[in-house]
Design a protein around this motif. Structure first.
Motif, PDB file in Angstrom:
ATOM      1  N   GLY A  56       0.792  -1.222   0.000  1.00 49.06           N
ATOM      2  CA  GLY A  56       0.000   0.000   0.000  1.00 49.06           C
ATOM      3  C   GLY A  56       0.823   1.268   0.000  1.00 49.06           C
ATOM      4  N   GLY A  57       2.147   1.145   0.095  1.00 50.77           N
ATOM      5  CA  GLY A  57       3.015   2.310   0.124  1.00 50.77           C
ATOM      6  C   GLY A  57       3.238   2.900  -1.254  1.00 50.77           C
ATOM      7  N   SER A  58       3.696   4.161  -1.279  1.00 52.25           N
ATOM      8  CA  SER A  58       3.920   4.809  -2.567  1.00 52.25           C
ATOM      9  C   SER A  58       4.913   5.956  -2.433  1.00 52.25           C
ATOM     10  N   LEU A  59       5.573   6.242  -3.536  1.00 52.01           N
ATOM     11  CA  LEU A  59       6.393   7.431  -3.708  1.00 52.01           C
ATOM     12  C   LEU A  59       5.776   8.211  -4.857  1.00 52.01           C
ATOM     13  N   GLY A  75       9.488  -9.298  -3.415  1.00 51.18           N
ATOM     14  CA  GLY A  75       8.174  -8.697  -3.594  1.00 51.18           C
ATOM     15  C   GLY A  75       7.959  -8.159  -4.999  1.00 51.18           C
ATOM     16  N   GLU A  76       6.910  -7.387  -5.152  1.00 53.16           N
ATOM     17  CA  GLU A  76       6.572  -6.773  -6.438  1.00 53.16           C
ATOM     18  C   GLU A  76       6.320  -5.284  -6.237  1.00 53.16           C
ATOM     19  N   VAL A  77       6.676  -4.502  -7.248  1.00 56.40           N
ATOM     20  CA  VAL A  77       6.508  -3.061  -7.162  1.00 56.40           C
ATOM     21  C   VAL A  77       6.107  -2.535  -8.537  1.00 56.40           C
ATOM     22  N   VAL A  78       5.321  -1.472  -8.539  1.00 56.57           N
ATOM     23  CA  VAL A  78       4.870  -0.851  -9.784  1.00 56.57           C
ATOM     24  C   VAL A  78       5.653   0.437 -10.001  1.00 56.57           C
ATOM     25  N   LEU A  79       6.239   0.561 -11.176  1.00 51.50           N
ATOM     26  CA  LEU A  79       6.922   1.786 -11.603  1.00 51.50           C
ATOM     27  C   LEU A  79       6.072   2.441 -12.678  1.00 51.50           C
ATOM     28  N   THR A  80       5.678   3.688 -12.448  1.00 55.50           N
ATOM     29  CA  THR A  80       4.894   4.431 -13.433  1.00 55.50           C
ATOM     30  C   THR A  80       5.752   5.500 -14.076  1.00 55.50           C
ATOM     31  N   THR A  81       5.744   5.545 -15.398  1.00 54.62           N
ATOM     32  CA  THR A  81       6.388   6.599 -16.177  1.00 54.62           C
ATOM     33  C   THR A  81       5.349   7.139 -17.155  1.00 54.62           C
ATOM     34  N   ALA A  82       5.761   8.067 -17.987  1.00 52.55           N
ATOM     35  CA  ALA A  82       4.834   8.609 -18.982  1.00 52.55           C
ATOM     36  C   ALA A  82       4.390   7.539 -19.978  1.00 52.55           C
ATOM     37  N   GLU A  83       5.127   6.426 -20.070  1.00 50.54           N
ATOM     38  CA  GLU A  83       4.796   5.362 -21.015  1.00 50.54           C
ATOM     39  C   GLU A  83       3.826   4.342 -20.431  1.00 50.54           C
ATOM     40  N   GLY A  84       3.522   4.434 -19.133  1.00 51.72           N
ATOM     41  CA  GLY A  84       2.592   3.494 -18.531  1.00 51.72           C
ATOM     42  C   GLY A  84       3.058   3.043 -17.159  1.00 51.72           C
ATOM     43  N   SER A  85       2.328   2.084 -16.581  1.00 60.06           N
ATOM     44  CA  SER A  85       2.669   1.510 -15.290  1.00 60.06           C
ATOM     45  C   SER A  85       3.141   0.079 -15.507  1.00 60.06           C
ATOM     46  N   PHE A  86       4.299  -0.253 -14.936  1.00 57.96           N
ATOM     47  CA  PHE A  86       4.926  -1.547 -15.174  1.00 57.96           C
ATOM     48  C   PHE A  86       5.126  -2.271 -13.849  1.00 57.96           C
ATOM     49  N   LEU A  87       4.766  -3.546 -13.820  1.00 52.83           N
ATOM     50  CA  LEU A  87       4.872  -4.371 -12.625  1.00 52.83           C
ATOM     51  C   LEU A  87       6.167  -5.176 -12.678  1.00 52.83           C
ATOM     52  N   PRO A 101      10.127  11.661 -15.498  1.00 51.71           N
ATOM     53  CA  PRO A 101       9.149  11.606 -14.396  1.00 51.71           C
ATOM     54  C   PRO A 101       8.746  10.153 -14.115  1.00 51.71           C
ATOM     55  N   HIS A 102       8.671   9.793 -12.824  1.00 52.29           N
ATOM     56  CA  HIS A 102       8.294   8.435 -12.459  1.00 52.29           C
ATOM     57  C   HIS A 102       7.767   8.404 -11.032  1.00 52.29           C
ATOM     58  N   ALA A 103       7.075   7.324 -10.698  1.00 53.58           N
ATOM     59  CA  ALA A 103       6.528   7.124  -9.358  1.00 53.58           C
ATOM     60  C   ALA A 103       6.559   5.632  -9.057  1.00 53.58           C
ATOM     61  N   TRP A 104       6.558   5.304  -7.749  1.00 54.43           N
ATOM     62  CA  TRP A 104       6.581   3.911  -7.310  1.00 54.43           C
ATOM     63  C   TRP A 104       5.368   3.645  -6.423  1.00 54.43           C
ATOM     64  N   ARG A 105       4.817   2.431  -6.504  1.00 54.40           N
ATOM     65  CA  ARG A 105       3.780   2.026  -5.568  1.00 54.40           C
ATOM     66  C   ARG A 105       3.809   0.502  -5.404  1.00 54.40           C
ATOM     67  N   ASN A 106       3.323   0.059  -4.248  1.00 57.05           N
ATOM     68  CA  ASN A 106       3.288  -1.365  -3.948  1.00 57.05           C
ATOM     69  C   ASN A 106       1.829  -1.791  -3.822  1.00 57.05           C
ATOM     70  N   GLU A 107       1.355  -2.584  -4.787  1.00 55.14           N
ATOM     71  CA  GLU A 107      -0.018  -3.074  -4.774  1.00 55.14           C
ATOM     72  C   GLU A 107      -0.096  -4.486  -4.213  1.00 55.14           C
ATOM     73  N   GLY A 108       1.050  -5.042  -3.798  1.00 51.63           N
ATOM     74  CA  GLY A 108       1.082  -6.410  -3.323  1.00 51.63           C
ATOM     75  C   GLY A 108       0.812  -6.530  -1.836  1.00 51.63           C
ATOM     76  N   GLU A 109       1.059  -7.737  -1.314  1.00 52.85           N
ATOM     77  CA  GLU A 109       0.780  -8.034   0.081  1.00 52.85           C
ATOM     78  C   GLU A 109       2.042  -8.189   0.918  1.00 52.85           C
ATOM     79  N   VAL A 110       3.205  -8.055   0.276  1.00 54.41           N
ATOM     80  CA  VAL A 110       4.469  -8.147   1.008  1.00 54.41           C
ATOM     81  C   VAL A 110       5.320  -6.926   0.683  1.00 54.41           C
ATOM     82  N   THR A 111       6.270  -6.625   1.546  1.00 56.17           N
ATOM     83  CA  THR A 111       7.160  -5.488   1.325  1.00 56.17           C
ATOM     84  C   THR A 111       8.045  -5.743   0.110  1.00 56.17           C
ATOM     85  N   ALA A 112       8.120  -4.773  -0.766  1.00 59.36           N
ATOM     86  CA  ALA A 112       8.995  -4.850  -1.931  1.00 59.36           C
ATOM     87  C   ALA A 112      10.367  -4.304  -1.551  1.00 59.36           C
TER      88      ALA A 112
END
Length: 308
Positions: A56-59, A75-87, A101-112
Protein backbone atom coordinates in the motif's frame (compact mmCIF):
# COMPACT_ATOMS: atom_id res chain seq x y z
CA UNK A 1 33.49 -0.47 8.01
CA UNK A 2 36.12 1.93 6.73
CA UNK A 3 39.55 3.17 7.72
CA UNK A 4 41.33 6.53 7.30
CA UNK A 5 42.59 7.08 3.74
CA UNK A 6 40.93 3.83 2.67
CA UNK A 7 39.66 3.51 -0.87
CA UNK A 8 37.15 0.80 0.01
CA UNK A 9 34.10 0.24 2.18
CA UNK A 10 32.28 -2.85 3.51
CA UNK A 11 28.69 -2.73 4.78
CA UNK A 12 27.44 -5.84 6.55
CA UNK A 13 23.84 -6.92 5.96
CA UNK A 14 23.01 -6.90 9.66
CA UNK A 15 24.08 -3.27 10.08
CA UNK A 16 21.56 -1.91 7.56
CA UNK A 17 19.92 1.33 8.72
CA UNK A 18 16.81 2.37 6.81
CA UNK A 19 15.22 5.79 6.98
CA UNK A 20 12.24 7.44 5.34
CA UNK A 21 10.17 8.97 3.98
CA UNK A 22 12.53 11.08 1.85
CA UNK A 23 12.82 14.80 2.52
CA UNK A 24 11.42 15.68 -0.90
CA UNK A 25 8.17 13.78 -0.22
CA UNK A 26 7.35 13.77 3.51
CA UNK A 27 3.84 12.54 2.72
CA UNK A 28 5.15 9.34 1.06
CA UNK A 29 3.92 6.21 2.81
CA UNK A 30 5.82 3.04 3.70
CA UNK A 31 9.00 4.08 1.86
CA UNK A 32 12.49 3.55 3.30
CA UNK A 33 16.05 3.43 1.98
CA UNK A 34 19.43 2.30 3.33
CA UNK A 35 22.09 4.57 1.74
CA UNK A 36 24.92 2.05 1.93
CA UNK A 37 27.31 4.06 -0.29
CA UNK A 38 26.85 7.83 -0.59
CA UNK A 39 28.50 11.21 -0.06
CA UNK A 40 29.00 10.38 3.62
CA UNK A 41 31.52 7.68 2.64
CA UNK A 42 34.70 7.87 0.57
CA UNK A 43 32.70 7.49 -2.66
CA UNK A 44 32.49 10.42 -5.07
CA UNK A 45 30.66 8.85 -8.05
CA UNK A 46 28.40 6.27 -6.40
CA UNK A 47 25.03 6.41 -4.66
CA UNK A 48 24.09 2.79 -3.90
CA UNK A 49 21.34 1.66 -1.55
CA UNK A 50 18.56 -0.76 -0.69
CA UNK A 51 14.97 0.49 -0.96
CA UNK A 52 11.85 -0.87 0.77
CA UNK A 53 8.20 -0.11 0.09
CA UNK A 54 5.46 -1.56 2.30
CA UNK A 55 2.18 -2.96 0.96
CA UNK A 56 0.00 0.00 0.00
CA UNK A 57 3.02 2.31 0.12
CA UNK A 58 3.92 4.81 -2.57
CA UNK A 59 6.39 7.43 -3.71
CA UNK A 60 4.69 10.23 -5.69
CA UNK A 61 5.77 11.53 -9.09
CA UNK A 62 9.28 12.97 -9.19
CA UNK A 63 12.39 13.46 -11.34
CA UNK A 64 16.09 13.08 -10.58
CA UNK A 65 19.14 14.96 -11.85
CA UNK A 66 20.92 11.57 -11.92
CA UNK A 67 20.41 8.16 -13.51
CA UNK A 68 18.72 5.53 -11.36
CA UNK A 69 19.11 1.85 -12.13
CA UNK A 70 17.32 -0.78 -10.07
CA UNK A 71 17.24 -4.54 -9.42
CA UNK A 72 14.28 -6.13 -7.63
CA UNK A 73 15.24 -8.34 -4.66
CA UNK A 74 11.88 -9.28 -3.07
CA UNK A 75 8.17 -8.70 -3.59
CA UNK A 76 6.57 -6.77 -6.44
CA UNK A 77 6.51 -3.06 -7.16
CA UNK A 78 4.87 -0.85 -9.78
CA UNK A 79 6.92 1.79 -11.60
CA UNK A 80 4.89 4.43 -13.43
CA UNK A 81 6.39 6.60 -16.18
CA UNK A 82 4.83 8.61 -18.98
CA UNK A 83 4.80 5.36 -21.02
CA UNK A 84 2.59 3.49 -18.53
CA UNK A 85 2.67 1.51 -15.29
CA UNK A 86 4.93 -1.55 -15.17
CA UNK A 87 4.87 -4.37 -12.62
CA UNK A 88 8.25 -5.75 -11.57
CA UNK A 89 9.14 -8.79 -9.48
CA UNK A 90 12.32 -10.52 -8.26
CA UNK A 91 15.25 -10.47 -10.72
CA UNK A 92 13.70 -7.73 -12.88
CA UNK A 93 15.82 -4.65 -13.47
CA UNK A 94 15.71 -1.36 -15.30
CA UNK A 95 16.85 2.20 -15.78
CA UNK A 96 15.20 5.54 -15.08
CA UNK A 97 17.17 8.10 -17.13
CA UNK A 98 17.95 11.63 -15.97
CA UNK A 99 14.89 13.87 -15.90
CA UNK A 100 12.29 11.14 -16.57
CA UNK A 101 9.15 11.61 -14.40
CA UNK A 102 8.29 8.44 -12.46
CA UNK A 103 6.53 7.12 -9.36
CA UNK A 104 6.58 3.91 -7.31
CA UNK A 105 3.78 2.03 -5.57
CA UNK A 106 3.29 -1.36 -3.95
CA UNK A 107 -0.02 -3.07 -4.77
CA UNK A 108 1.08 -6.41 -3.32
CA UNK A 109 0.78 -8.03 0.08
CA UNK A 110 4.47 -8.15 1.01
CA UNK A 111 7.16 -5.49 1.32
CA UNK A 112 9.00 -4.85 -1.93
CA UNK A 113 12.80 -4.54 -1.77
CA UNK A 114 15.18 -3.43 -4.49
CA UNK A 115 18.75 -2.24 -4.92
CA UNK A 116 19.26 1.07 -6.64
CA UNK A 117 22.31 2.78 -8.10
CA UNK A 118 22.41 6.57 -8.51
CA UNK A 119 24.96 8.25 -10.77
CA UNK A 120 26.33 10.83 -10.67
CA UNK A 121 26.29 10.72 -6.89
CA UNK A 122 23.43 12.84 -5.50
CA UNK A 123 24.46 16.08 -3.79
CA UNK A 124 21.71 16.70 -1.23
CA UNK A 125 23.82 19.11 0.80
CA UNK A 126 24.14 21.48 -2.17
CA UNK A 127 20.50 21.44 -3.20
CA UNK A 128 17.81 18.87 -3.77
CA UNK A 129 18.58 16.49 -6.65
CA UNK A 130 15.03 15.12 -6.64
CA UNK A 131 11.98 17.25 -7.47
CA UNK A 132 8.27 16.56 -7.29
CA UNK A 133 6.28 16.54 -10.51
CA UNK A 134 2.71 15.62 -11.39
CA UNK A 135 2.40 12.17 -12.95
CA UNK A 136 -0.92 10.50 -13.68
CA UNK A 137 -1.12 6.86 -12.62
CA UNK A 138 -2.13 4.35 -15.25
CA UNK A 139 -5.00 2.38 -13.75
CA UNK A 140 -3.58 -1.05 -14.55
CA UNK A 141 0.02 -2.17 -14.15
CA UNK A 142 1.40 -4.66 -16.69
CA UNK A 143 4.59 -6.65 -16.82
CA UNK A 144 6.95 -5.25 -19.45
CA UNK A 145 7.20 -7.34 -22.62
CA UNK A 146 10.95 -7.86 -22.84
CA UNK A 147 10.75 -9.34 -26.36
CA UNK A 148 9.03 -6.21 -27.65
CA UNK A 149 11.73 -4.05 -29.32
CA UNK A 150 9.93 -0.96 -28.01
CA UNK A 151 10.88 -1.98 -24.45
CA UNK A 152 14.01 0.11 -24.07
CA UNK A 153 14.79 0.39 -20.37
CA UNK A 154 13.88 -2.88 -18.62
CA UNK A 155 15.16 -6.45 -18.40
CA UNK A 156 15.16 -9.69 -16.38
CA UNK A 157 18.01 -11.81 -15.09
CA UNK A 158 18.05 -14.83 -12.76
CA UNK A 159 20.52 -17.42 -11.51
CA UNK A 160 19.69 -19.62 -14.52
CA UNK A 161 20.62 -16.74 -16.85
CA UNK A 162 24.25 -17.13 -15.78
CA UNK A 163 24.36 -20.66 -17.25
CA UNK A 164 22.86 -19.79 -20.62
CA UNK A 165 19.79 -18.29 -22.30
CA UNK A 166 16.46 -20.09 -22.57
CA UNK A 167 15.42 -21.29 -26.04
CA UNK A 168 13.23 -18.21 -26.64
CA UNK A 169 16.06 -15.77 -25.83
CA UNK A 170 17.87 -14.84 -29.01
CA UNK A 171 19.51 -11.43 -28.88
CA UNK A 172 22.73 -9.70 -27.87
CA UNK A 173 21.08 -8.95 -24.52
CA UNK A 174 21.67 -12.61 -23.60
CA UNK A 175 25.43 -12.50 -24.28
CA UNK A 176 27.72 -13.66 -21.45
CA UNK A 177 31.45 -13.23 -20.86
CA UNK A 178 33.01 -16.39 -19.40
CA UNK A 179 36.61 -16.69 -18.19
CA UNK A 180 38.59 -18.36 -15.35
CA UNK A 181 35.46 -19.83 -13.72
CA UNK A 182 33.78 -16.40 -13.85
CA UNK A 183 30.60 -15.45 -15.74
CA UNK A 184 29.60 -11.82 -16.38
CA UNK A 185 26.29 -10.73 -17.90
CA UNK A 186 25.55 -7.07 -18.58
CA UNK A 187 22.25 -5.57 -17.46
CA UNK A 188 22.18 -1.76 -17.45
CA UNK A 189 24.62 -0.26 -19.95
CA UNK A 190 24.65 1.96 -23.04
CA UNK A 191 22.54 -0.62 -24.87
CA UNK A 192 19.79 0.02 -22.32
CA UNK A 193 20.31 3.78 -22.53
CA UNK A 194 22.60 4.39 -19.54
CA UNK A 195 25.27 7.05 -19.92
CA UNK A 196 26.69 7.42 -16.43
CA UNK A 197 26.87 3.91 -14.94
CA UNK A 198 26.69 0.17 -15.56
CA UNK A 199 24.96 -2.64 -13.67
CA UNK A 200 25.66 -6.32 -14.28
CA UNK A 201 25.62 -9.80 -12.72
CA UNK A 202 28.76 -11.74 -11.77
CA UNK A 203 29.01 -15.42 -10.86
CA UNK A 204 32.08 -17.34 -9.67
CA UNK A 205 32.07 -21.14 -9.88
CA UNK A 206 33.80 -23.20 -7.18
CA UNK A 207 37.19 -22.58 -8.80
CA UNK A 208 36.46 -18.98 -9.82
CA UNK A 209 39.03 -16.37 -8.88
CA UNK A 210 40.16 -12.93 -10.02
CA UNK A 211 43.66 -11.78 -9.15
CA UNK A 212 44.57 -8.38 -7.69
CA UNK A 213 43.55 -5.49 -9.96
CA UNK A 214 42.14 -1.98 -9.86
CA UNK A 215 40.12 0.37 -12.08
CA UNK A 216 39.87 4.06 -13.03
CA UNK A 217 36.27 4.08 -11.72
CA UNK A 218 34.26 3.00 -8.65
CA UNK A 219 32.62 -0.40 -8.21
CA UNK A 220 29.96 -1.64 -5.79
CA UNK A 221 29.07 -5.27 -5.03
CA UNK A 222 25.90 -6.70 -3.44
CA UNK A 223 26.22 -10.41 -2.63
CA UNK A 224 23.09 -12.32 -3.67
CA UNK A 225 24.07 -15.97 -3.09
CA UNK A 226 27.05 -17.89 -1.76
CA UNK A 227 30.17 -16.36 -0.23
CA UNK A 228 33.39 -14.84 -1.52
CA UNK A 229 36.76 -14.20 0.04
CA UNK A 230 37.60 -10.66 -1.03
CA UNK A 231 40.69 -8.52 -0.56
CA UNK A 232 40.51 -4.71 -0.65
CA UNK A 233 43.59 -2.55 -0.12
CA UNK A 234 45.33 -5.60 1.39
CA UNK A 235 42.53 -6.26 3.92
CA UNK A 236 40.67 -9.62 3.76
CA UNK A 237 36.89 -9.94 4.07
CA UNK A 238 34.39 -12.82 3.86
CA UNK A 239 31.34 -11.43 2.09
CA UNK A 240 28.01 -13.29 2.20
CA UNK A 241 24.40 -12.80 1.14
CA UNK A 242 23.22 -9.22 1.74
CA UNK A 243 26.69 -7.77 2.36
CA UNK A 244 27.75 -4.75 0.29
CA UNK A 245 31.28 -3.68 -0.63
CA UNK A 246 32.58 -0.67 -2.52
CA UNK A 247 35.98 -0.21 -4.19
CA UNK A 248 37.11 3.26 -5.19
CA UNK A 249 39.32 4.14 -8.16
CA UNK A 250 42.78 2.75 -7.52
CA UNK A 251 41.70 0.28 -4.81
CA UNK A 252 43.50 -3.01 -5.52
CA UNK A 253 41.03 -5.83 -5.00
CA UNK A 254 40.63 -9.55 -5.68
CA UNK A 255 37.97 -12.25 -5.26
CA UNK A 256 37.83 -16.01 -4.76
CA UNK A 257 34.82 -18.27 -4.29
CA UNK A 258 34.72 -19.20 -0.59
CA UNK A 259 32.68 -22.40 -1.04
CA UNK A 260 31.80 -25.26 -3.39
CA UNK A 261 28.60 -23.66 -4.69
CA UNK A 262 28.56 -20.66 -7.06
CA UNK A 263 28.76 -17.21 -5.52
CA UNK A 264 26.73 -14.55 -7.33
CA UNK A 265 26.58 -10.81 -6.90
CA UNK A 266 25.15 -7.63 -8.40
CA UNK A 267 27.87 -5.19 -9.47
CA UNK A 268 27.81 -1.55 -10.53
CA UNK A 269 30.37 0.84 -11.96
CA UNK A 270 30.50 4.65 -12.10
CA UNK A 271 31.51 6.42 -14.20
CA UNK A 272 31.16 4.03 -17.14
CA UNK A 273 34.44 2.25 -18.01
CA UNK A 274 36.70 3.78 -20.67
CA UNK A 275 37.06 2.08 -24.05
CA UNK A 276 40.52 0.76 -23.08
CA UNK A 277 42.52 0.12 -19.91
CA UNK A 278 39.53 -0.37 -17.61
CA UNK A 279 41.43 -3.14 -15.77
CA UNK A 280 44.94 -2.86 -14.33
CA UNK A 281 46.07 -6.30 -13.16
CA UNK A 282 48.89 -6.19 -10.64
CA UNK A 283 50.29 -9.48 -11.96
CA UNK A 284 50.92 -8.01 -15.42
CA UNK A 285 52.99 -5.18 -14.01
CA UNK A 286 54.80 -7.46 -11.57
CA UNK A 287 55.80 -9.58 -14.58
CA UNK A 288 57.04 -6.52 -16.45
CA UNK A 289 59.07 -5.54 -13.40
CA UNK A 290 60.77 -8.92 -13.54
CA UNK A 291 61.56 -9.03 -17.24
CA UNK A 292 62.61 -5.38 -17.33
CA UNK A 293 65.00 -5.81 -14.40
CA UNK A 294 68.55 -4.49 -14.94
CA UNK A 295 70.88 -6.97 -16.64
CA UNK A 296 72.93 -9.20 -14.34
CA UNK A 297 76.74 -8.82 -14.25
CA UNK A 298 78.08 -9.96 -17.59
CA UNK A 299 75.29 -8.29 -19.58
CA UNK A 300 72.66 -11.07 -19.48
CA UNK A 301 69.38 -11.25 -17.60
CA UNK A 302 69.28 -14.13 -15.16
CA UNK A 303 67.91 -17.24 -16.95
CA UNK A 304 65.51 -18.09 -14.10
CA UNK A 305 63.93 -14.64 -14.46
CA UNK A 306 63.52 -15.14 -18.24
CA UNK A 307 61.83 -18.54 -17.81
CA UNK A 308 59.32 -17.15 -15.35
Amino acid sequence: MTTPYSRHLVRWADEAQFSGPPDWAPEATGARRWPAVDDQTHAVHTGFGICELDPGGSLPGHVHSFEQSFFILDGEVVLTTAEGSFLFGPDDYGLVPVGVPHAWRNEGEVTARWADMLAPQPRPHYHGDTMRVDLAHDGRAVRPNLKDPRTRSFGHIAAASMSGPSPDEVSMRTARLVYSGITVKMMVDTDLGAQLQTMFMVQYEADGAAGPHDHPFEETYLILAGATDAMFDGQPYRLERGDIAWAGAGCVHSFRNAGREPVRWLETQAPQPPARHSYRFAGDWDYLREIAAPAAPGGKIDRETQER
